[in-house]
Enzyme design. Structure first.
Site, PDB file in Angstrom:
ATOM      1  N   ARG A  23       0.840  -1.213   0.000  1.00 10.04           N
ATOM      2  CA  ARG A  23       0.000   0.000   0.000  1.00 10.04           C
ATOM      3  C   ARG A  23       0.869   1.255   0.000  1.00 10.04           C
ATOM      4  O   ARG A  23       0.572   2.236  -0.694  1.00 10.04           O
ATOM      5  CB  ARG A  23      -0.956   0.014   1.193  1.00 10.04           C
TER       6      ARG A  23
ATOM      7  N   ASN B 258      -6.252  -2.914   2.524  1.00  7.98           N
ATOM      8  CA  ASN B 258      -6.132  -4.348   2.765  1.00  7.98           C
ATOM      9  C   ASN B 258      -7.521  -4.928   2.959  1.00  7.98           C
ATOM     10  O   ASN B 258      -8.378  -4.306   3.590  1.00  7.98           O
ATOM     11  CB  ASN B 258      -5.309  -4.622   4.021  1.00  7.98           C
TER      12      ASN B 258
END
Length: 145
Positions: free
Chosen positions: A69, A87
């Site tokens: 990320r 996530n």
């Protein structure tokens, strides 16, 4: 090269390989192109630049606990793309990336170069991709929780 070194090179903060410098130049060119599209300029061939698109990706593989990320966020912001990444409970990662096609493709290409181009990484694949409506007024790409 580790993740931190890779991202420092993309940000112009350190040495790095010729491949990393080339990638940085490509990202800068994409950002310049996107800025020109925002101004309504045309390509060298006289074609309009743009329009903005938005794609939703579902990534699977080694995508949690490896800085995925963070890397996506830095890549997206380096080319001026907007959107979000998060996530999922099943171990996958979902992202929506918005910009001109070249911006969106630059983020995916950068992720592929880093995570699938290194032997020490498990790699990832794109489980699904779909076009979604663009979001007006979005100013950055960021992780959501």
């Amino acid at each position: 090269m580790g993740l931190l070194s890779f991202m420092r090179e993309l940000a112009g903060m350190g040495g790095g390989s010729d491949e990393d410098r080339l990638m940085k130049q490509e990202l800068e060119q994409v950002k310049t192109m996107a800025e020109a599209a925002e101004r309504g300029e045309q390509s060298a061939a006289g074609q309009p630049l743009g329009p903005k698109i938005r794609r939703r990706y579902r990534f699977v593989g080694s995508v949690q606990g490896v800085g995925f990320r963070w890397t996506a966020t830095n890549l997206a912001n380096s080319v001026g793309a907007t959107g979000w990444i998060k996530n999922e409970m099943d171990g996958s990662v979902t992202a929506e990336i918005q910009g001109i096609v070249e911006q969106v493709d630059a983020v995916i290409s950068g992720l592929d170069r880093y995570y699938n181009g290194r032997r020490w990484m498990g790699g990832f694949s794109i489980a699904s991709v779909q076009g979604v409506p663009t979001t007006e007024g979005e100013l950055e790409f960021k992780p959501v929780y």
